[in-house]
Scaffold this motif. Structure first.
Motif, PDB file in Angstrom:
ATOM      1  N   TYR A 272       0.867  -1.174   0.000  1.00  0.00           N
ATOM      2  CA  TYR A 272       0.000   0.000   0.000  1.00  0.00           C
ATOM      3  C   TYR A 272       0.903   1.223   0.000  1.00  0.00           C
ATOM      4  O   TYR A 272       1.808   1.335   0.834  1.00  0.00           O
ATOM      5  CB  TYR A 272      -0.917  -0.008   1.220  1.00  0.00           C
ATOM      6  CG  TYR A 272      -1.877  -1.177   1.195  1.00  0.00           C
ATOM      7  CD1 TYR A 272      -3.146  -1.053   0.641  1.00  0.00           C
ATOM      8  CD2 TYR A 272      -1.494  -2.422   1.685  1.00  0.00           C
ATOM      9  CE1 TYR A 272      -4.018  -2.139   0.588  1.00  0.00           C
ATOM     10  CE2 TYR A 272      -2.348  -3.508   1.633  1.00  0.00           C
ATOM     11  CZ  TYR A 272      -3.608  -3.361   1.079  1.00  0.00           C
ATOM     12  OH  TYR A 272      -4.452  -4.441   1.014  1.00  0.00           O
ATOM     13  N   GLN A 274       1.549   5.648  -1.148  1.00  0.00           N
ATOM     14  CA  GLN A 274       1.096   6.969  -1.557  1.00  0.00           C
ATOM     15  C   GLN A 274       1.958   7.456  -2.708  1.00  0.00           C
ATOM     16  O   GLN A 274       3.093   7.001  -2.876  1.00  0.00           O
ATOM     17  CB  GLN A 274       1.194   7.933  -0.369  1.00  0.00           C
ATOM     18  CG  GLN A 274       0.278   7.562   0.781  1.00  0.00           C
ATOM     19  CD  GLN A 274       0.693   8.203   2.097  1.00  0.00           C
ATOM     20  OE1 GLN A 274       1.863   8.174   2.456  1.00  0.00           O
ATOM     21  NE2 GLN A 274      -0.266   8.753   2.826  1.00  0.00           N
ATOM     22  N   PHE A 281      -4.369   6.543  -1.465  1.00  0.00           N
ATOM     23  CA  PHE A 281      -3.301   5.566  -1.619  1.00  0.00           C
ATOM     24  C   PHE A 281      -3.730   4.483  -2.596  1.00  0.00           C
ATOM     25  O   PHE A 281      -4.903   4.412  -3.002  1.00  0.00           O
ATOM     26  CB  PHE A 281      -2.921   4.952  -0.263  1.00  0.00           C
ATOM     27  CG  PHE A 281      -4.055   4.234   0.438  1.00  0.00           C
ATOM     28  CD1 PHE A 281      -4.316   2.892   0.200  1.00  0.00           C
ATOM     29  CD2 PHE A 281      -4.861   4.909   1.343  1.00  0.00           C
ATOM     30  CE1 PHE A 281      -5.360   2.232   0.841  1.00  0.00           C
ATOM     31  CE2 PHE A 281      -5.910   4.264   1.993  1.00  0.00           C
ATOM     32  CZ  PHE A 281      -6.153   2.921   1.742  1.00  0.00           C
ATOM     33  N   ILE A 319       1.843   6.487   6.042  1.00  0.00           N
ATOM     34  CA  ILE A 319       0.875   5.396   6.019  1.00  0.00           C
ATOM     35  C   ILE A 319       1.417   4.251   6.866  1.00  0.00           C
ATOM     36  O   ILE A 319       2.607   3.958   6.834  1.00  0.00           O
ATOM     37  CB  ILE A 319       0.586   4.935   4.563  1.00  0.00           C
ATOM     38  CG1 ILE A 319      -0.552   3.909   4.517  1.00  0.00           C
ATOM     39  CG2 ILE A 319       1.833   4.401   3.883  1.00  0.00           C
ATOM     40  CD1 ILE A 319      -1.068   3.641   3.101  1.00  0.00           C
ATOM     41  N   VAL A 330      -3.665   6.723   7.647  1.00  0.00           N
ATOM     42  CA  VAL A 330      -3.127   7.622   6.625  1.00  0.00           C
ATOM     43  C   VAL A 330      -2.974   9.032   7.187  1.00  0.00           C
ATOM     44  O   VAL A 330      -3.902   9.569   7.805  1.00  0.00           O
ATOM     45  CB  VAL A 330      -4.047   7.649   5.394  1.00  0.00           C
ATOM     46  CG1 VAL A 330      -3.521   8.628   4.352  1.00  0.00           C
ATOM     47  CG2 VAL A 330      -4.187   6.251   4.794  1.00  0.00           C
TER      48      VAL A 330
END
Length: 417
Positions: A272, A274, A281, A319, A330
């Motif tokens: 995951y 950004q 994300f 994150i 986040v």
């Protein structure tokens, strides 16, 4: 929050304190282990060159503070004697530093809890600070003119540090500071992540975040941005992941491919991450090598849509994931909030107001997400279960990275400081 951002002039030329914590506050820290260590959180106050040490869970009370630039006079003498170093020092202050020097980017403690290792962007180095005396144990000067994000190996023996102007990652012995190896990256290496077995290092390069060419049409000018995966023993490249191709395949052609903070799922099947300019994300599946889901988080209507006003091309920066792998947290940096997101549904919880939150990590007990409010000089804890704020404590000037670590059980700060 700054209305505008000073530009990187030298790209043309070359390129937490609570009221004093007494014994009661110290006693609120995590219980001492059989090894004589106490788990804590280190909070790097980037602009004033200190690190606050706070309890790793519960009330997050402050235990002590460390000066991470005890050798400032010597470093400044070196910089002032070298015109190129001086130019870069000023460039860091007037671009990524938002008018301030950057003295404490990232940090990890040694396994014995006796020292903390800190990357210092403005001094282009990594130092080990003795937690008992406050003195420098060792110093490693990185290639180029700026040190950035670090990562520690699962066994705590090695740290990887990005040398952002040299497109290089150095891997150092955490006790001695000796370089064990290095590897090349894309432009402006940033985040580093060790896999949980310690066999690989993933580095994310973010390219040039200091130009005003922030419109999607000019994205190609930002440089070579990619994930570089290396063998953590040989430091040889295993693979390169160009997110530009994966973003295009997912129909996200206007998205930046500059991967910012990132976190693996517990089984490391998903990443995951950004990207620059995006309020949200993405989910990347390692097995199929594709972006599988995109989560767009709310915009703050008070946030300017002028991308050149966003700090270092960030919109959201920070994150983390709870130990069970069910919730993400986040930091909505330019939107002034943090939020917990359900990993299965991608539904966000309450938007917790926070002033320019710059990082997100997990508390020692795994119950809370801990974010650094760089705009308010605070660290705030948010319950993963409810998504609501449970604690907030003052720290030093412009907290950024927050990392779990250890100190000796009787530690309350360096002697005489």
């Amino acid at each position: 929050m700054p209305a505008s951002r000073t530009r990187h002039l030298c790209s043309v030329a070359a390129a937490l304190a609570l009221t004093a914590a007494g014994p009661a506050a110290a006693a609120s820290a995590a219980p001492a282990g059989a090894d004589g260590l106490r788990e804590v959180l280190f909070v790097g106050n980037n602009w004033d060159g200190t690190a606050d040490v706070i309890a790793s869970s519960g009330d997050f009370a402050r235990i002590g503070r460390i000066d991470v630039i005890p050798d400032k006079d010597a470093r400044m003498a070196e910089i002032n004697a070298d015109p190129i170093k001086w130019i870069y020092f000023q460039a860091i202050r007037n671009s990524v530093g938002e008018g301030h020097d950057q003295f404490a980017d990232d940090m990890y403690s040694t396994p014995d809890g006796r020292s903390v290792v800190v990357s210092r962007p403005s001094f282009a180095d990594v130092v080990s600070i003795d937690l008992a005396t406050g003195r420098v144990n060792w110093r490693f000067a990185v290639s180029g003119y700026r040190a950035d994000h670090m990562a520690v190996s699962p066994d705590g023996s090695r740290v990887a540090v990005s040398a952002s102007t040299a497109n290089t990652v150095h891997v150092l012995d955490i006790v001695t500071g000796r370089q064990l190896g290095s590897f090349p990256t894309g432009d402006k290496p940033h985040e580093n992540v060790f896999t949980k077995d310690g066999k690989q290092i993933w580095n994310m390069s973010i390219g040039d975040v200091n130009t005003a060419l922030d419109d999607p049409g000019w994205d190609w000018t930002k440089g070579d941005r990619r994930i570089t995966v290396v063998d953590a023993t040989t430091y040889k490249q295993v693979k390169v992941i160009d997110m530009r191709q994966r973003l295009d395949a997912a129909g996200l052609k206007d998205f930046s491919d500059a991967v910012r903070p990132a976190v693996f799922s517990p089984d490391e099947s998903k990443l995951y991450f950004q990207v620059s300019f995006f309020n949200g994300f993405l989910e990347y599946d390692l097995a199929t090598d594709r972006i599988t889901r995109t989560k767009t988080l709310p915009k703050n209507p008070a946030t300017s849509e002028d991308r050149t006003t966003w700090v270092n091309d960030s919109r959201h920066h920070g994150i983390s994931m709870n130990p069970a792998g069910t919730k993400l947290c986040v930091a909505g940096t330019m939107d002034d909030y943090a939020a917990v997101v359900d990993r299965a549904t991608l539904q966000e919880g309450p938007l917790v107001t926070a002033s320019k939150p710059y990082w997100a990590t997990v508390s020692g007990d795994g119950k809370d997400c801990v974010v650094s409010e760089s705009g308010a000089d605070r660290v705030t804890a948010i319950d993963f279960a409810t998504g609501r704020k449970v604690a907030s404590v003052p720290v030093g000037d412009h907290p950024q990275r927050v990392r779990l670590g250890h100190v000796r059980t009787d530690w309350s700060g360096p002697a005489g400081r």
